[in-house]
Design an enzyme around this catalytic site. Structure first.
Site, PDB file in Angstrom:
ATOM      1  N   HIS A 306      -1.970  50.662 -13.325  1.00 10.27           N
ATOM      2  CA  HIS A 306      -1.290  51.304 -12.367  1.00 10.27           C
ATOM      3  C   HIS A 306      -2.103  52.178 -11.777  1.00 10.27           C
ATOM      4  O   HIS A 306      -3.059  53.060 -12.313  1.00 10.27           O
ATOM      5  CB  HIS A 306      -0.096  51.851 -12.919  1.00 10.27           C
ATOM      6  CG  HIS A 306       0.999  52.275 -11.745  1.00 10.27           C
ATOM      7  ND1 HIS A 306       1.031  53.466 -10.940  1.00 10.27           N
ATOM      8  CD2 HIS A 306       2.130  51.697 -11.334  1.00 10.27           C
ATOM      9  CE1 HIS A 306       1.824  53.397 -10.286  1.00 10.27           C
ATOM     10  NE2 HIS A 306       2.736  52.144 -10.536  1.00 10.27           N
ATOM     11  N   ASP A 364       6.702  45.986 -14.235  1.00  6.81           N
ATOM     12  CA  ASP A 364       6.831  44.608 -13.940  1.00  6.81           C
ATOM     13  C   ASP A 364       6.640  44.110 -15.183  1.00  6.81           C
ATOM     14  O   ASP A 364       6.774  42.552 -15.194  1.00  6.81           O
ATOM     15  CB  ASP A 364       5.569  44.138 -12.707  1.00  6.81           C
ATOM     16  CG  ASP A 364       5.916  44.737 -11.446  1.00  6.81           C
ATOM     17  OD1 ASP A 364       5.266  45.127 -10.759  1.00  6.81           O
ATOM     18  OD2 ASP A 364       7.298  44.625 -11.021  1.00  6.81           O
TER      19      ASP A 364
HETATM   20  C1  SDX Z   1       3.720  48.000  -8.884  1.00  5.51           C
HETATM   21  O1  SDX Z   1       2.066  52.171  -6.617  1.00  5.51           O
HETATM   22  C2  SDX Z   1       3.045  52.119  -7.142  1.00  5.51           C
HETATM   23  O2  SDX Z   1       3.802  52.880  -7.589  1.00  5.51           O
HETATM   24  C3  SDX Z   1       3.483  50.375  -7.428  1.00  5.51           C
HETATM   25  C4  SDX Z   1       4.913  50.186  -8.244  1.00  5.51           C
HETATM   26  C5  SDX Z   1       5.860  50.925  -7.282  1.00  5.51           C
HETATM   27  O3  SDX Z   1       6.898  51.038  -8.346  1.00  5.51           O
HETATM   28  O4  SDX Z   1       6.035  50.899  -6.303  1.00  5.51           O
HETATM   29  O5  SDX Z   1       4.834  50.936  -9.463  1.00  5.51           O
HETATM   30  C6  SDX Z   1       5.042  48.857  -8.425  1.00  5.51           C
HETATM   31  O6  SDX Z   1       3.276  47.550  -7.976  1.00  5.51           O
HETATM   32  C7  SDX Z   1       2.975  48.071 -10.307  1.00  5.51           C
HETATM   33  C8  SDX Z   1       1.632  47.233 -10.378  1.00  5.51           C
HETATM   34  C9  SDX Z   1       2.115  46.022 -10.362  1.00  5.51           C
HETATM   35  N1  SDX Z   1       0.790  45.211 -10.220  1.00  5.51           N
HETATM   36  C10 SDX Z   1       0.257  44.559 -11.340  1.00  5.51           C
HETATM   37  O7  SDX Z   1       0.898  44.494 -12.760  1.00  5.51           O
HETATM   38  C11 SDX Z   1      -0.937  43.849 -11.076  1.00  5.51           C
HETATM   39  C12 SDX Z   1      -1.900  44.040 -12.255  1.00  5.51           C
HETATM   40  N2  SDX Z   1      -2.481  45.444 -11.951  1.00  5.51           N
HETATM   41  C13 SDX Z   1      -3.736  45.417 -11.257  1.00  5.51           C
HETATM   42  O8  SDX Z   1      -3.973  44.594 -10.117  1.00  5.51           O
HETATM   43  C14 SDX Z   1      -3.930  47.088 -11.166  1.00  5.51           C
HETATM   44  O9  SDX Z   1      -3.701  47.805 -12.309  1.00  5.51           O
HETATM   45  C15 SDX Z   1      -3.292  47.795  -9.944  1.00  5.51           C
HETATM   46  C16 SDX Z   1      -3.228  47.000  -8.629  1.00  5.51           C
HETATM   47  C17 SDX Z   1      -1.946  47.907 -10.310  1.00  5.51           C
HETATM   48  C18 SDX Z   1      -3.858  49.243  -9.825  1.00  5.51           C
HETATM   49  O10 SDX Z   1      -5.030  49.070  -9.226  1.00  5.51           O
HETATM   50  P1  SDX Z   1      -6.014  50.290  -9.191  1.00  5.51           P
HETATM   51  O11 SDX Z   1      -5.441  51.550  -9.219  1.00  5.51           O
HETATM   52  O12 SDX Z   1      -6.800  50.146  -7.610  1.00  5.51           O
HETATM   53  O13 SDX Z   1      -7.188  50.048  -9.979  1.00  5.51           O
HETATM   54  P2  SDX Z   1      -8.372  49.330  -9.962  1.00  5.51           P
HETATM   55  O14 SDX Z   1      -8.247  47.998  -9.570  1.00  5.51           O
HETATM   56  O15 SDX Z   1      -9.539  50.220  -9.478  1.00  5.51           O
HETATM   57  O16 SDX Z   1      -8.712  49.132 -11.645  1.00  5.51           O
HETATM   58  C19 SDX Z   1      -9.586  49.956 -12.508  1.00  5.51           C
HETATM   59  C20 SDX Z   1     -10.234  49.270 -13.609  1.00  5.51           C
HETATM   60  C21 SDX Z   1     -11.201  48.168 -13.080  1.00  5.51           C
HETATM   61  O17 SDX Z   1     -12.047  47.983 -13.998  1.00  5.51           O
HETATM   62  P3  SDX Z   1     -13.392  48.516 -13.574  1.00  5.51           P
HETATM   63  O18 SDX Z   1     -13.979  48.273 -12.203  1.00  5.51           O
HETATM   64  O19 SDX Z   1     -13.635  50.159 -13.607  1.00  5.51           O
HETATM   65  O20 SDX Z   1     -14.388  48.092 -14.583  1.00  5.51           O
HETATM   66  O21 SDX Z   1      -9.314  48.708 -14.322  1.00  5.51           O
HETATM   67  C22 SDX Z   1      -9.298  47.317 -14.417  1.00  5.51           C
HETATM   68  C23 SDX Z   1      -9.977  46.944 -12.861  1.00  5.51           C
HETATM   69  O22 SDX Z   1     -10.640  45.869 -13.214  1.00  5.51           O
HETATM   70  N3  SDX Z   1      -8.019  46.741 -14.341  1.00  5.51           N
HETATM   71  C24 SDX Z   1      -7.376  45.847 -14.860  1.00  5.51           C
HETATM   72  C25 SDX Z   1      -6.212  45.553 -14.642  1.00  5.51           C
HETATM   73  N4  SDX Z   1      -5.864  46.742 -13.825  1.00  5.51           N
HETATM   74  C26 SDX Z   1      -7.189  47.267 -13.488  1.00  5.51           C
HETATM   75  N5  SDX Z   1      -8.209  44.836 -15.557  1.00  5.51           N
HETATM   76  C27 SDX Z   1      -7.549  43.684 -16.295  1.00  5.51           C
HETATM   77  N6  SDX Z   1      -5.969  43.534 -15.939  1.00  5.51           N
HETATM   78  C28 SDX Z   1      -5.254  44.462 -14.949  1.00  5.51           C
HETATM   79  N7  SDX Z   1      -4.266  44.349 -14.950  1.00  5.51           N
END
Ligand code: SDX
Length: 429
Positions: A306, A364
């Site tokens: 998140h 989720d």
């Molecule tokens: C919702 O914003 C809100 O409040 C949203 C929400 C709401 O109520 O409105 O809470 C609802 O959208 C919840 C989130 C649902 N999405 C998912 O579950 C999809 C999986 N999650 C990821 O796509 C991700 O965690 C996000 C999109 C939720 C957040 O992405 P960020 O903040 O841009 O983080 P990032 O992509 O920069 O990740 C930081 C690191 C990265 O690795 P490095 O480049 O540092 O090595 O963490 C890794 C990412 O690759 N990472 C993950 C991951 N989420 C982040 N690696 C594997 N699996 C994951 N799920």
């Protein structure tokens, strides 16, 4: 707001950036004078360090996993309020008295039906259209029917649009489901609670009385509460940006539904269930964890991570407890998918990759397991998220519209394209 400030020096010129203190959470530096004073923009794609507005509605403490609606903790609201009370709180800023709640529910109930001609919209879709595609279309189309609630400058019309949207989203959501199943639409029944009415419109059959399951009704109501608002997430920011152009409220909410659909946002609940079904068995978990960590593999652990929470999403905790209640009710408290999800969570939370990046289950991760147990198909999961989030989108939209300092949102850019060059005729290309 008490002030101190930061100073910024660039090309020999120094300016003050006033620090605006929050009542809870992070102080912001006011950079509004930056471009005028220093002729530079800030650069923050994804808005990781940017506050787009000030708001009194919802506060998230991502470090400890705390969520407040108008100052009340989500755990208290989920335990002690129903969704209508939470809607009142988000819209009006205070919890309602018994009389205020009754009057509010009466106001909402007046608008639970949709114009009968809207039924024709559904007939234009393929039966296998994704319900989110339908919902975006029919919510936007509300502005083609309700012309007396489009003037956003008129507080009474804003209220009318507010009540209509909260009342009609469950009706339209249920219609999208019924249409996909080839079933007749079920009209709302205002003697039922908001959540019971929704389940009734989803599952009642004209051939027999519908037996409402109180455990499902309570679970649905709690899930709507948990999804109701979440400060400036992608879909809420979309609604605010659309609203800043003075677009009508129905169009703004339709834009929020569109943004929510993405699997990185509200679409994750459907993606989690698809992921769990793809994993299939606990023995396959290590392979999927490996893929989630592999930068060359686009696979991510859906329902994990998140932007704001760097701890357990408090909503996920409550939803996991609710999953146990619902599964017990359907006699499947050993649902293999829940077992698989809990094992996946256990393994991930022990893995350095997830620990270092503070990746925890989010709202989720478990919700789809409840929906599936209640007989709701995965394609409807994000639709349910939209039904719950509509009140939050509207509360945020109203806060923006009613802010006298509000301006149209118009970000700038870092241009990296071609500099101006001489035109080439076709003969010279
Ligand atoms: C919702 O914003 C809100 O409040 C949203 C929400 C709401 O109520 O409105 O809470 C609802 O959208 C919840 C989130 C649902 N999405 C998912 O579950 C999809 C999986 N999650 C990821 O796509 C991700 O965690 C996000 C999109 C939720 C957040 O992405 P960020 O903040 O841009 O983080 P990032 O992509 O920069 O990740 C930081 C690191 C990265 O690795 P490095 O480049 O540092 O090595 O963490 C890794 C990412 O690759 N990472 C993950 C991951 N989420 C982040 N690696 C594997 N699996 C994951 N799920």
């Amino acid at each position: 707001m008490s002030f101190d400030s930061a100073t910024l020096t660039y090309k020999g010129k120094t300016i003050d950036l006033p620090a605006l203190k929050a009542t809870e959470g992070t102080t912001v530096l006011d950079i509004r004078a930056l471009y005028k004073e220093l002729d530079v923009f800030t650069y923050d794609p994804g808005f990781t360090s940017t506050a787009s507005c000030h708001s009194n509605i919802t506060f998230i403490d991502g470090e400890i996993g705390r969520l407040l609606y108008r100052g009340y903790n989500i755990a208290d609201l989920a335990k002690s309020c129903d969704f209508m009370e939470v809607c009142y709180l988000l819209l009006k800023g205070e919890l309602p008295t018994d009389v205020e709640r009754k009057d509010f529910v009466k106001e909402i109930n007046k608008h639970s039906m949709v114009h009968d001609q809207m039924h024709n919209f559904f007939k234009g879709f393929r039966r296998d259209a994704h319900p989110m595609a339908i919902l975006i279309g029919v919510v936007g189309a509300l502005s083609a029917f309700y012309h007396d609630s489009l003037d956003i400058k008129d507080p009474e019309q804003r209220d009318l649009a507010t009540y209509r949207m909260i009342a009609k989203l469950p009706t339209l959501a249920a219609m999208a489901y019924r249409y996909s199943m080839g079933l007749p639409f079920v009209y709302p029944k205002n003697t039922l609670s908001y959540s019971a009415n929704f389940l009734h419109m989803m599952f009642a059959m004209p051939t027999e009385d519908y037996a409402m399951n109180p455990v499902f009704e309570k679970a649905m109501d709690r899930i709507f509460t948990l999804h109701a608002d979440h400060e400036q997430n992608a879909s809420t920011s979309t609604v605010r940006l659309a609203g800043s152009s003075m677009a009508n409220p129905f169009a703004c909410i339709a834009s929020g539904i569109a943004a929510l659909w993405g699997p990185a946002h509200g679409g994750a609940n459907e993606a989690v269930l698809n992921m769990l079904e793809e994993i299939g068995d606990k023995k396959n978990i290590p392979e999927f964890i490996k893929r989630a960590k592999d930068k060359n593999d686009p696979f991510r652990l859906m329902g994990f991570g998140h932007r704001v929470y760097k701890n357990y999403d408090p909503r996920a905790t409550i939803i996991r407890e609710t999953a146990h209640e619902v599964l017990k009710e359907v006699g499947g408290d050993q649902d293999p998918l829940l077992e698989l999800a809990m094992e996946l969570e256990r393994i991930a939370l022990q893995d350095q990759y997830f620990i270092e990046r503070k990746l925890y289950p989010n709202v989720d991760f478990y919700s789809g397991i409840i929906y599936k147990a209640m007989g709701i198909p995965a394609s409807m999961f994000t639709v349910l998220f939209a039904v719950g989030r509509t009140v939050g989108w509207i509360a945020q939209w109203r806060e923006m519209i009613e802010d006298p300092s509000q301006k149209i949102g118009r970000p700038r850019q870092l241009y990296r394209g071609k500099q101006e060059r001489a035109f080439k005729t076709v003969a010279n290309r």
